[in-house]
Design an enzyme around this catalytic site. Structure first.
Site, PDB file in Angstrom:
ATOM      1  N   TYR A 126     -52.361  25.637 -43.887  1.00  0.00           N
ATOM      2  CA  TYR A 126     -51.154  24.897 -43.450  1.00  0.00           C
ATOM      3  C   TYR A 126     -49.917  25.788 -43.620  1.00  0.00           C
ATOM      4  O   TYR A 126     -49.025  25.814 -42.769  1.00  0.00           O
ATOM      5  CB  TYR A 126     -51.024  23.601 -44.260  1.00  0.00           C
ATOM      6  CG  TYR A 126     -49.654  22.980 -44.183  1.00  0.00           C
ATOM      7  CD1 TYR A 126     -49.163  22.475 -42.979  1.00  0.00           C
ATOM      8  CD2 TYR A 126     -48.822  22.921 -45.305  1.00  0.00           C
ATOM      9  CE1 TYR A 126     -47.889  21.931 -42.896  1.00  0.00           C
ATOM     10  CE2 TYR A 126     -47.557  22.376 -45.235  1.00  0.00           C
ATOM     11  CZ  TYR A 126     -47.094  21.890 -44.031  1.00  0.00           C
ATOM     12  OH  TYR A 126     -45.823  21.367 -43.953  1.00  0.00           O
TER      13      TYR A 126
ATOM     14  N   ARG B  11     -51.551  23.623 -34.383  1.00  0.00           N
ATOM     15  CA  ARG B  11     -51.991  24.640 -35.333  1.00  0.00           C
ATOM     16  C   ARG B  11     -53.500  24.467 -35.501  1.00  0.00           C
ATOM     17  O   ARG B  11     -53.966  23.549 -36.179  1.00  0.00           O
ATOM     18  CB  ARG B  11     -51.211  24.505 -36.639  1.00  0.00           C
ATOM     19  CG  ARG B  11     -49.740  24.876 -36.402  1.00  0.00           C
ATOM     20  CD  ARG B  11     -48.991  25.118 -37.651  1.00  0.00           C
ATOM     21  NE  ARG B  11     -48.770  23.899 -38.391  1.00  0.00           N
ATOM     22  CZ  ARG B  11     -47.755  23.049 -38.176  1.00  0.00           C
ATOM     23  NH1 ARG B  11     -46.855  23.313 -37.241  1.00  0.00           N
ATOM     24  NH2 ARG B  11     -47.639  21.960 -38.893  1.00  0.00           N
TER      25      ARG B  11
ATOM     26  N   LYS C  79     -30.962  24.437 -36.061  1.00  0.00           N
ATOM     27  CA  LYS C  79     -32.060  25.380 -36.320  1.00  0.00           C
ATOM     28  C   LYS C  79     -33.074  25.325 -35.177  1.00  0.00           C
ATOM     29  O   LYS C  79     -33.532  24.233 -34.811  1.00  0.00           O
ATOM     30  CB  LYS C  79     -32.737  24.992 -37.648  1.00  0.00           C
ATOM     31  CG  LYS C  79     -33.991  25.791 -37.992  1.00  0.00           C
ATOM     32  CD  LYS C  79     -34.441  25.448 -39.412  1.00  0.00           C
ATOM     33  CE  LYS C  79     -35.692  26.186 -39.838  1.00  0.00           C
ATOM     34  NZ  LYS C  79     -36.932  25.584 -39.347  1.00  0.00           N
TER      35      LYS C  79
ATOM     36  N   TYR D  29     -35.118  15.559 -39.824  1.00  0.00           N
ATOM     37  CA  TYR D  29     -35.918  15.143 -38.673  1.00  0.00           C
ATOM     38  C   TYR D  29     -35.616  13.677 -38.463  1.00  0.00           C
ATOM     39  O   TYR D  29     -35.287  12.971 -39.423  1.00  0.00           O
ATOM     40  CB  TYR D  29     -37.409  15.264 -38.983  1.00  0.00           C
ATOM     41  CG  TYR D  29     -38.007  16.646 -38.900  1.00  0.00           C
ATOM     42  CD1 TYR D  29     -37.797  17.467 -37.802  1.00  0.00           C
ATOM     43  CD2 TYR D  29     -38.848  17.098 -39.921  1.00  0.00           C
ATOM     44  CE1 TYR D  29     -38.387  18.715 -37.733  1.00  0.00           C
ATOM     45  CE2 TYR D  29     -39.442  18.343 -39.855  1.00  0.00           C
ATOM     46  CZ  TYR D  29     -39.211  19.152 -38.757  1.00  0.00           C
ATOM     47  OH  TYR D  29     -39.807  20.381 -38.691  1.00  0.00           O
TER      48      TYR D  29
ATOM     49  N   ARG E 125     -44.776  28.404 -35.341  1.00  0.00           N
ATOM     50  CA  ARG E 125     -45.620  27.220 -35.544  1.00  0.00           C
ATOM     51  C   ARG E 125     -45.446  26.174 -34.448  1.00  0.00           C
ATOM     52  O   ARG E 125     -46.090  25.144 -34.454  1.00  0.00           O
ATOM     53  CB  ARG E 125     -45.268  26.576 -36.901  1.00  0.00           C
ATOM     54  CG  ARG E 125     -45.548  27.461 -38.076  1.00  0.00           C
ATOM     55  CD  ARG E 125     -44.848  26.989 -39.326  1.00  0.00           C
ATOM     56  NE  ARG E 125     -45.417  25.793 -39.922  1.00  0.00           N
ATOM     57  CZ  ARG E 125     -46.474  25.780 -40.719  1.00  0.00           C
ATOM     58  NH1 ARG E 125     -47.089  26.908 -41.006  1.00  0.00           N
ATOM     59  NH2 ARG E 125     -46.921  24.656 -41.234  1.00  0.00           N
TER      60      ARG E 125
ATOM     61  N   HIS F   3     -39.539  28.553 -35.701  1.00  0.00           N
ATOM     62  CA  HIS F   3     -40.303  27.744 -36.648  1.00  0.00           C
ATOM     63  C   HIS F   3     -41.445  28.575 -37.262  1.00  0.00           C
ATOM     64  O   HIS F   3     -42.527  28.064 -37.548  1.00  0.00           O
ATOM     65  CB  HIS F   3     -40.869  26.513 -35.938  1.00  0.00           C
ATOM     66  CG  HIS F   3     -40.809  25.248 -36.755  1.00  0.00           C
ATOM     67  ND1 HIS F   3     -39.865  24.263 -36.545  1.00  0.00           N
ATOM     68  CD2 HIS F   3     -41.579  24.795 -37.769  1.00  0.00           C
ATOM     69  CE1 HIS F   3     -40.079  23.269 -37.389  1.00  0.00           C
ATOM     70  NE2 HIS F   3     -41.108  23.569 -38.146  1.00  0.00           N
TER      71      HIS F   3
ATOM     72  N   THR G 278     -33.139  20.401 -36.903  1.00  0.00           N
ATOM     73  CA  THR G 278     -34.169  21.247 -36.293  1.00  0.00           C
ATOM     74  C   THR G 278     -34.450  20.740 -34.885  1.00  0.00           C
ATOM     75  O   THR G 278     -34.797  19.571 -34.700  1.00  0.00           O
ATOM     76  CB  THR G 278     -35.451  21.213 -37.160  1.00  0.00           C
ATOM     77  OG1 THR G 278     -35.103  21.660 -38.477  1.00  0.00           O
ATOM     78  CG2 THR G 278     -36.525  22.112 -36.595  1.00  0.00           C
TER      79      THR G 278
ATOM     80  N   GLN H  30     -32.376  19.254 -44.419  1.00  0.00           N
ATOM     81  CA  GLN H  30     -32.873  19.416 -43.035  1.00  0.00           C
ATOM     82  C   GLN H  30     -33.362  18.071 -42.523  1.00  0.00           C
ATOM     83  O   GLN H  30     -34.207  17.428 -43.136  1.00  0.00           O
ATOM     84  CB  GLN H  30     -33.997  20.456 -43.006  1.00  0.00           C
ATOM     85  CG  GLN H  30     -34.626  20.669 -41.635  1.00  0.00           C
ATOM     86  CD  GLN H  30     -35.830  19.788 -41.392  1.00  0.00           C
ATOM     87  OE1 GLN H  30     -36.620  19.546 -42.306  1.00  0.00           O
ATOM     88  NE2 GLN H  30     -35.972  19.274 -40.172  1.00  0.00           N
TER      89      GLN H  30
ATOM     90  N   SER I 140     -36.546  20.016 -46.792  1.00  0.00           N
ATOM     91  CA  SER I 140     -37.102  19.385 -45.583  1.00  0.00           C
ATOM     92  C   SER I 140     -37.108  17.868 -45.712  1.00  0.00           C
ATOM     93  O   SER I 140     -37.340  17.324 -46.797  1.00  0.00           O
ATOM     94  CB  SER I 140     -38.535  19.874 -45.384  1.00  0.00           C
ATOM     95  OG  SER I 140     -39.218  19.054 -44.469  1.00  0.00           O
TER      96      SER I 140
HETATM   97  C1  LIG Z   1     -45.661  25.311 -44.346  1.00  0.00           C
HETATM   98  C2  LIG Z   1     -44.399  25.246 -43.527  1.00  0.00           C
HETATM   99  C3  LIG Z   1     -43.737  24.053 -43.397  1.00  0.00           C
HETATM  100  C4  LIG Z   1     -42.531  23.998 -42.665  1.00  0.00           C
HETATM  101  N1  LIG Z   1     -41.849  22.805 -42.598  1.00  0.00           N
HETATM  102  C5  LIG Z   1     -40.660  22.771 -41.956  1.00  0.00           C
HETATM  103  C6  LIG Z   1     -39.883  21.584 -41.947  1.00  0.00           C
HETATM  104  O1  LIG Z   1     -40.255  20.573 -42.532  1.00  0.00           O
HETATM  105  N2  LIG Z   1     -38.706  21.598 -41.261  1.00  0.00           N
HETATM  106  C7  LIG Z   1     -38.262  22.718 -40.605  1.00  0.00           C
HETATM  107  O2  LIG Z   1     -37.181  22.691 -39.996  1.00  0.00           O
HETATM  108  N3  LIG Z   1     -38.965  23.862 -40.625  1.00  0.00           N
HETATM  109  C8  LIG Z   1     -40.145  23.918 -41.277  1.00  0.00           C
HETATM  110  N4  LIG Z   1     -40.851  25.083 -41.310  1.00  0.00           N
HETATM  111  C9  LIG Z   1     -40.289  26.297 -40.678  1.00  0.00           C
HETATM  112  C10 LIG Z   1     -39.445  27.078 -41.682  1.00  0.00           C
HETATM  113  O3  LIG Z   1     -38.293  26.371 -42.033  1.00  0.00           O
HETATM  114  C11 LIG Z   1     -39.022  28.439 -41.106  1.00  0.00           C
HETATM  115  O4  LIG Z   1     -38.410  28.256 -39.864  1.00  0.00           O
HETATM  116  C12 LIG Z   1     -40.203  29.416 -40.975  1.00  0.00           C
HETATM  117  O5  LIG Z   1     -41.094  29.243 -42.035  1.00  0.00           O
HETATM  118  C13 LIG Z   1     -39.694  30.841 -40.946  1.00  0.00           C
HETATM  119  O6  LIG Z   1     -40.725  31.747 -40.751  1.00  0.00           O
HETATM  120  P1  LIG Z   1     -41.497  32.521 -41.934  1.00  0.00           P
HETATM  121  O7  LIG Z   1     -42.412  31.500 -42.559  1.00  0.00           O
HETATM  122  O8  LIG Z   1     -42.251  33.572 -41.228  1.00  0.00           O
HETATM  123  O9  LIG Z   1     -40.462  33.011 -42.912  1.00  0.00           O
HETATM  124  C14 LIG Z   1     -42.041  25.154 -42.030  1.00  0.00           C
HETATM  125  C15 LIG Z   1     -42.717  26.368 -42.186  1.00  0.00           C
HETATM  126  C16 LIG Z   1     -43.886  26.428 -42.923  1.00  0.00           C
HETATM  127  C17 LIG Z   1     -44.571  27.755 -43.105  1.00  0.00           C
END
Ligand SMILES: Cc1cc2nc3c(=O)[nH]c(=O)nc-3n(C[C@H](O)[C@H](O)[C@H](O)COP(=O)(O)O)c2cc1C
Length: 415
Positions: free
Chosen positions: A38, A178, A267, A143, A294, A291, A169, A141, A120
């Site tokens: 995850y 994923r 974002k 949603y 993702r 993101h 976001t 952040q 988050s």
């Molecule tokens: C496990 C996981 C959960 C995430 N959950 C959120 C989230 O709840 N809200 C959000 O805006 N971005 C979320 N993101 C994105 C991160 O805020 C960020 O944009 C991203 O991790 C940056 O890339 P990096 O992991 O390569 O540093 C998540 C990323 C990961 C890896």
């Protein structure tokens, strides 16, 4: 520091942990596959996720040697808030699955480093408790999971608790696919139906240390910051489903702007057009983000999108970047191309999953020392002094077209 923390700190010290990859290895060892993937996984073919990191490799440095840099200034300001480092901890949903009270633990580590934590919406700890863990800036952040009424309640609580900015976001109109999560049974494991869960339980039972921590922390969390009128906190159902109903439009941004008095950060911006739109809608900062690869697979690596966005913004608001930050040198490259600071996601999430707070602190330390070393080797006295002249960017990136202040034109000068 307690004995157990001292032991954990030793476990993440050199030579065992030298870089972020080592924290990733330790996280993989401690977490069940479904939780590790995850964190680690990206959408579909994971092309954008890999591309984020490769983009940093494609850019090379132009150092100024034989320059003495007596000081090495790392301080910056974002939204007018002073930070000791040009990196913030990105919003990471469900961090409480990685370590007991994960969001509080991470916010505390950000505080110790003198930087900001972004919480988050999809977190397992109450936003009030997370804010209480840090005296540094904390951003919330948002949603729209649970609908506008739930969001309105969260916004009011975030303001009362002292969060200093709201991050919206905009890149999740549906959850990205994923594939690892599907293969690992992340949906089935949440059904609470033994027969559906059974094939996926061995991966959880194979990690007894994690399981003991998870159960001691109360087992499967709810989302206490998504308080749905008449229902209470959102249950840990399929997060994907919740996100599917939580699409944010520019209309919603306008509505949120009326509900929140403080600064707004948008974002998920990847183009100059979206950057201009975000400014028109009142954003005081934007995050160039995909993101972490993702969501929509196949979009640009963020470093590559940054020059176009920075040119569109032209210094009027703060530009941040995230995606693939693994080393201090990556932060330097992002700052040279126009970012004020970066958000770090997986790099600290691996630390949290590997060793809790000491793991997050170690991740930040790796990035901080890398930043100092890179600046010194570059012959640059501070992050504030970084600019494009320290970089060689591949010719096909066409960065010159996007240089700040320069007209966006490909016409040759003699026409
Ligand atoms: C496990 C996981 C959960 C995430 N959950 C959120 C989230 O709840 N809200 C959000 O805006 N971005 C979320 N993101 C994105 C991160 O805020 C960020 O944009 C991203 O991790 C940056 O890339 P990096 O992991 O390569 O540093 C998540 C990323 C990961 C890896």
């Amino acid at each position: 520091m307690q004995w157990s923390e001292r032991r954990a700190a030793r476990a993440v010290a050199a030579p065992r942990v030298v870089g972020i990859d080592d924290l990733r290895t330790l996280a993989r060892r401690r977490l069940p596959r479904v939780v590790f993937d995850y964190i680690d996984g990206g959408a579909e073919g994971e092309v954008t996720m890999r591309g984020n990191r490769r983009a940093f490799e494609a850019v090379t440095f132009r150092p100024r040697h034989a320059v003495a840099t007596a000081t090495c200034g790392l301080q910056t300001t974002v939204l007018g808030m002073p930070l000791d480092l040009p990196l913030l901890l990105a919003p990471i949903g469900s961090s409480r699955l990685f370590w007991p009270q994960g969001e509080i633990v991470a916010a505390r580590a950000a505080n110790m480093a003198g930087t900001a934590y972004v919480l988050s919406t999809m977190s397992g700890c109450r936003l009030e408790d997370v804010k209480a863990a840090t005296t540094c800036p904390a951003w919330y952040q948002l949603y729209l999971a649970g609908g506008r009424d739930a969001a309105r309640a969260a916004i009011a609580r975030a303001a009362a608790a002292g969060f200093s900015a709201l991050v919206i976001t905009i890149d999740t109109p549906v959850a990205g696919l994923r594939e690892r999560d599907v293969r690992n049974g992340s949906t089935e494991l949440l059904t609470r139906r033994p027969w559906a869960m059974l094939p996926y339980l061995p991966q959880v039972l194979a990690r007894p240390r994690w399981l003991a921590d998870f159960l001691s922390d109360g087992g499967l969390m709810t989302f206490p910051n998504v308080d749905i009128p008449g229902e209470g906190p959102m249950r840990y159902a399929n997060v994907g489903e919740a996100l599917g109903q939580a699409m944010v439009t520019w209309d919603d941004v306008r509505w949120i702007r009326d509900a929140w008095r403080g600064p707004i950060v948008v974002k998920g911006v990847l183009t100059g057009d979206d950057a201009r739109r975000a400014m028109e809608e009142g954003a005081q900062a934007i995050v160039v983000s995909n993101h972490g690869g993702r969501q929509l697979d196949g979009v640009s690596p963020t470093l590559r999108a940054l020059p176009e966005v920075a040119a569109a913004v032209n210094g009027r608001i703060d530009v941040l970047l995230d995606g693939g930050i693994w080393r201090g040198a990556d932060i330097v490259k992002a700052l040279c191309l126009g970012a004020q600071a970066v958000l770090v996601g997986r790099a600290y999430a691996y630390g949290l999953g590997a060793a809790g707070g000491v793991g997050v602190t170690r991740a930040i330390e790796i990035l901080r020392t890398g930043l100092v070393r890179t600046l010194t080797l570059l012959g640059c006295p501070s992050v504030a002094a970084l600019d494009r002249s320290y970089l060689e960017v591949p010719a096909d990136w066409h960065v010159d077209r996007f240089d700040r202040g320069a007209p966006v034109s490909t016409a040759p000068p003699w026409t």
